[in-house]
Design a protein around this motif. Structure first.
Motif, PDB file in Angstrom:
ATOM      1  N   LEU A 465     -44.409   6.835  10.298  1.00 20.00           N
ATOM      2  CA  LEU A 465     -43.706   7.530   9.495  1.00 20.00           C
ATOM      3  C   LEU A 465     -43.843   6.174   7.968  1.00 20.00           C
ATOM      4  O   LEU A 465     -44.308   5.432   8.423  1.00 20.00           O
ATOM      5  N   ARG A 466     -43.798   7.234   6.618  1.00 21.01           N
ATOM      6  CA  ARG A 466     -44.073   6.838   5.750  1.00 21.01           C
ATOM      7  C   ARG A 466     -43.116   6.845   4.229  1.00 21.01           C
ATOM      8  O   ARG A 466     -43.387   8.352   4.872  1.00 21.01           O
ATOM      9  N   THR A 467     -43.159   6.241   3.388  1.00 20.12           N
ATOM     10  CA  THR A 467     -42.503   7.082   2.750  1.00 20.12           C
ATOM     11  C   THR A 467     -43.217   6.318   1.646  1.00 20.12           C
ATOM     12  O   THR A 467     -43.878   5.303   1.081  1.00 20.12           O
ATOM     13  N   LYS A 468     -42.784   7.464   0.446  1.00 21.92           N
ATOM     14  CA  LYS A 468     -44.095   7.582  -0.729  1.00 21.92           C
ATOM     15  C   LYS A 468     -42.532   7.444  -2.019  1.00 21.92           C
ATOM     16  O   LYS A 468     -42.072   8.238  -2.186  1.00 21.92           O
ATOM     17  N   VAL A 469     -42.577   6.991  -2.460  1.00 27.53           N
ATOM     18  CA  VAL A 469     -41.728   6.173  -3.638  1.00 27.53           C
ATOM     19  C   VAL A 469     -42.497   6.644  -5.030  1.00 27.53           C
ATOM     20  O   VAL A 469     -43.515   5.333  -5.085  1.00 27.53           O
ATOM     21  N   ARG A 470     -41.510   7.082  -6.049  1.00 28.71           N
ATOM     22  CA  ARG A 470     -42.193   7.603  -7.403  1.00 28.71           C
ATOM     23  C   ARG A 470     -41.804   7.249  -8.005  1.00 28.71           C
ATOM     24  O   ARG A 470     -41.353   8.640  -8.866  1.00 28.71           O
ATOM     25  N   LYS A 471     -40.938   6.308  -7.988  1.00 28.54           N
ATOM     26  CA  LYS A 471     -39.973   5.894  -9.371  1.00 28.54           C
ATOM     27  C   LYS A 471     -38.797   6.752  -9.676  1.00 28.54           C
ATOM     28  O   LYS A 471     -37.615   6.434  -9.046  1.00 28.54           O
ATOM     29  N   GLY A 540     -48.310  -0.172  -8.567  1.00 27.79           N
ATOM     30  CA  GLY A 540     -47.879  -0.513 -10.137  1.00 27.79           C
ATOM     31  C   GLY A 540     -46.417  -0.259 -10.667  1.00 27.79           C
ATOM     32  O   GLY A 540     -45.700   0.063  -9.056  1.00 27.79           O
ATOM     33  N   ASP A 541     -45.947  -0.272 -11.774  1.00 30.29           N
ATOM     34  CA  ASP A 541     -45.112   0.305 -12.360  1.00 30.29           C
ATOM     35  C   ASP A 541     -44.971   1.190 -13.830  1.00 30.29           C
ATOM     36  O   ASP A 541     -44.919   2.015 -14.120  1.00 30.29           O
ATOM     37  N   LYS A 542     -46.702   1.750 -13.170  1.00 30.08           N
ATOM     38  CA  LYS A 542     -46.479   3.149 -14.574  1.00 30.08           C
ATOM     39  C   LYS A 542     -47.706   4.053 -13.826  1.00 30.08           C
ATOM     40  O   LYS A 542     -48.382   2.902 -13.345  1.00 30.08           O
ATOM     41  N   LEU A 543     -47.297   5.176 -13.921  1.00 26.77           N
ATOM     42  CA  LEU A 543     -48.605   6.527 -13.389  1.00 26.77           C
ATOM     43  C   LEU A 543     -49.372   6.795 -14.277  1.00 26.77           C
ATOM     44  O   LEU A 543     -48.963   7.123 -15.678  1.00 26.77           O
ATOM     45  N   LEU A 544     -50.566   7.062 -14.427  1.00 29.15           N
ATOM     46  CA  LEU A 544     -51.453   7.627 -15.997  1.00 29.15           C
ATOM     47  C   LEU A 544     -51.500   8.818 -15.057  1.00 29.15           C
ATOM     48  O   LEU A 544     -51.600   8.850 -14.222  1.00 29.15           O
ATOM     49  N   ALA A 545     -51.545   9.179 -16.534  1.00 28.22           N
ATOM     50  CA  ALA A 545     -52.750  10.520 -16.803  1.00 28.22           C
ATOM     51  C   ALA A 545     -53.596  10.787 -15.375  1.00 28.22           C
ATOM     52  O   ALA A 545     -53.380  12.093 -15.425  1.00 28.22           O
ATOM     53  N   ASP A 546     -54.280  10.282 -15.017  1.00 27.19           N
ATOM     54  CA  ASP A 546     -54.950  10.252 -14.148  1.00 27.19           C
ATOM     55  C   ASP A 546     -54.816  10.576 -12.425  1.00 27.19           C
ATOM     56  O   ASP A 546     -55.753  10.713 -10.951  1.00 27.19           O
ATOM     57  N   GLY A 547     -53.578  10.172 -12.461  1.00 25.19           N
ATOM     58  CA  GLY A 547     -53.212  10.521 -11.371  1.00 25.19           C
ATOM     59  C   GLY A 547     -52.916   9.026 -10.449  1.00 25.19           C
ATOM     60  O   GLY A 547     -52.309   8.984  -8.908  1.00 25.19           O
TER      61      GLY A 547
END
Length: 559
Positions: A465-471, A540-547
């Motif tokens: 099982l995996r969780t993906k936290v995206r802010k 990280g703490d920021k999502l960049l434009a390239d993903g």
């Protein structure tokens, strides 16, 4: 001169009490209902911090079974005097309604790593108690004072009581109110420092929300209501700096460097907004909880402490001139194979320590014995660690063979007993072993997949099982071979796991989001679940434009 990047302790690390002993700094933080009690870190430079063993690691020192969520350890006070560390802590047993039943305790140790002495009961007058070690050898307990009477304000000023070091007891006949706060109200979190013939009283006000602030008062005596509030703006606040990267700064404590520089460690938070929301109302959501920031302090011509750069504080702060290298990991990622007979220090349990009644760890496996549901405040098999980044993945391998729907084991994102989600293996009447995702939101339970729950193929021994936290949101995934993961079509709102969301419906809540492992068997048959190969990987703490992701901070929330 090196820079310190805030927050210095990311994730739920609230109410910092900072001290220096020789060339080493220590911070103690609140843990509320999470066990072990009081979180400790150390540093040589105020920028990089290493986690230390928690002092309240036994039920003799702390037993919170049955404590309400956000009860337990409120605002511990760490100090050093007479060749030993002194730790004052509060165990709050009642949080809702007119009363705040609590007990304040004292424990000491000659080494920060313990052992810590058996607790001494002090009183229950109010929370946020701290010790003043005066220059003449006397000691005093300063504390918020609670008034249950509905015709009085519940925050009844700051009480000071002398502590007798011969009997190791307070002298209640010496108690007096030394400060009532300002018209902002809610004075709490007192810390007193004797500096240049003045007693300086640092006080939090306004509640630990976006209106939070810290003020300073001073007096040449410790007499009744003798303290004068500093003129001008609050010492620190973000109430009027809504675009700053850091918010909620206030409650904290003061420390000096060997070279005579001054710093103030404060709680802080980093909110975000959904795309459809105003950036000012609501000001935002803080699933990472109240973190620890640090600001540099100077003294003005009138002898009052001020925050460098203004009372809103800075994201990047000048480090001490005499800072020393502190070796720390690159981030807070953790890969745990459960090879040791005790849990890694990053793991926490709720209210009571991990024990054989809950399960075992070692030899590459964590075994949890199914107990109560995730709403249970008395009997729960769950270990969890803080969210400490806006973007991360957490994965675990699970072996579980349920034979009824009352049995569940898997991966949870958890705030408190009324706010959590759970991706778990269970059983249903249609497909036998299945994977379900559920959520508890303000106490309302939802099964998202129901009879479309994902069937576990016959003969499958393990499920990953995996969780993906995206802010702003997070999801769950599953795999039957550890390589090919499939996303479960449920996207959950991370705001639900924040103080800010919970406060909209009830009470005062003060923690943060955790990711954890849980086994439930409320049928009472105590079915065991086996967990292995846990990974918490920060992105990280920021999502960049390239993903991709990277660590980034700025002076603005909205760059």
């Amino acid at each position: 001169m090196s820079k310190i990047q805030n927050p210095i302790l990311p994730g739920f690390n609230a109410d910092p009490s900072i001290i220096r002993v020789k060339d080493t700094y220590y911070i103690a933080n609140s843990t509320f209902e999470w066990f072990p009690g009081v979180r400790l870190h150390e540093s040589k430079n105020l920028a990089q911090w290493n986690l230390l063993p928690s002092p309240l690691s036994t039920t003799k020192l702390l037993d919170m079974k049955g404590n309400p969520s956000s009860g337990g350890i409120w605002a511990p006070d760490l100090s050093y005097a007479d060749g030993k560390f002194w730790l004052v802590y509060t165990d709050v047993k009642v949080t809702e309604g007119a009363f705040k039943d609590m007990t304040n305790y004292l424990t000491t140790a000659t080494d920060i790593n313990g052992p810590w002495t058996d607790p001494i009961k002090l009183n229950g007058v109010g929370f946020d108690a701290s010790l003043l070690h005066d220059e003449d050898g006397r000691k005093y307990l300063a504390q918020q004072t609670w008034d249950h009477r509905e015709y009085h304000h519940p925050f009844d000023g700051i009480t000071l009581t002398e502590f007798d070091t011969t009997t190791m007891k307070l002298r209640p006949e010496t108690a007096r109110t030394i400060y009532n706060g300002t018209n902002v109200k809610l004075p709490e979190g007192p810390h007193i420092y004797k500096i240049d013939n003045y007693y300086y009283l640092f006080i939090a006000q306004g509640g630990t929300v976006f209106a939070h602030q810290e003020v300073v008062a001073r007096s040449k005596t410790l007499d009744t209501l003798s303290f004068e509030t500093a003129p001008g703006d609050p010492f620190i606040t973000n109430f009027d700096t809504p675009n700053h990267y850091l918010q909620k700064q206030g409650h904290g404590s003061l420390v000096s460097t060997p070279a005579g520089e001054w710093y103030y460690a404060s709680l802080a938070a980093r909110p975000w907004n959904h795309a459809h929301e105003s950036s000012s109302d609501p000001r935002g959501w803080c699933p990472l909880g109240r973190e620890t920031s640090i600001q540099k302090v100077y003294w003005d011509e009138a002898g009052w402490p001020r925050i460098e750069g203004g009372h809103g504080g800075k994201t990047f702060v000048d480090g001490p001139k005499d800072a020393r290298i502190t070796k720390v990991p690159a981030d807070h990622s953790l890969h745990d194979n459960f090879t040791h007979p005790t849990l890694d220090m990053n793991w926490n349990t709720l209210r009571v320590p991990f024990s054989e009644a809950m399960g075992t760890t070692g030899n590459g496996q964590l075994t949890l014995i199914g107990r109560g549901s995730l709403t249970n405040t008395h009997d729960l098999s769950l270990i969890a660690r803080r969210w400490q980044a806006f973007y991360f993945d957490a994965t675990v391998k699970v072996k579980f063979n349920p034979f009824n729907y009352q049995q569940m084991a898997g991966l949870t994102n958890y705030y408190n007993d009324r706010h959590w989600s759970f991706a778990f293996i269970t059983w249903n009447e249609i497909n036998g072993h299945v994977i379900e995702v559920s959520e508890n939101n303000r106490g309302n339970y939802t099964s998202y997949l129901k009879y479309d729950a994902i069937k576990v193929p016959a003969g499958t021994e393990y499920v990953w099982l995996r969780t993906k936290v995206r802010k702003e949101s997070y999801t769950y995934e599953y795999s039957f071979d550890s390589k090919n993961f499939t996303e479960i079509p449920v996207t959950l709102d991370a705001a639900i796991l924040s103080d800010d969301y919970v406060l909209q419906s009830y009470g005062g809540f003060f923690t943060g989001a955790f990711v954890g492992l849980a086994a439930v068997d409320y049928s009472g048959y105590e079915l065991k679940a086996e967990f292995s190969d846990f990974s918490y990987k920060e992105l990280g703490d920021k999502l960049l434009a390239d993903g991709s992701y990277r660590w980034d901070a700025s002076e603005s929330r909205f760059d």
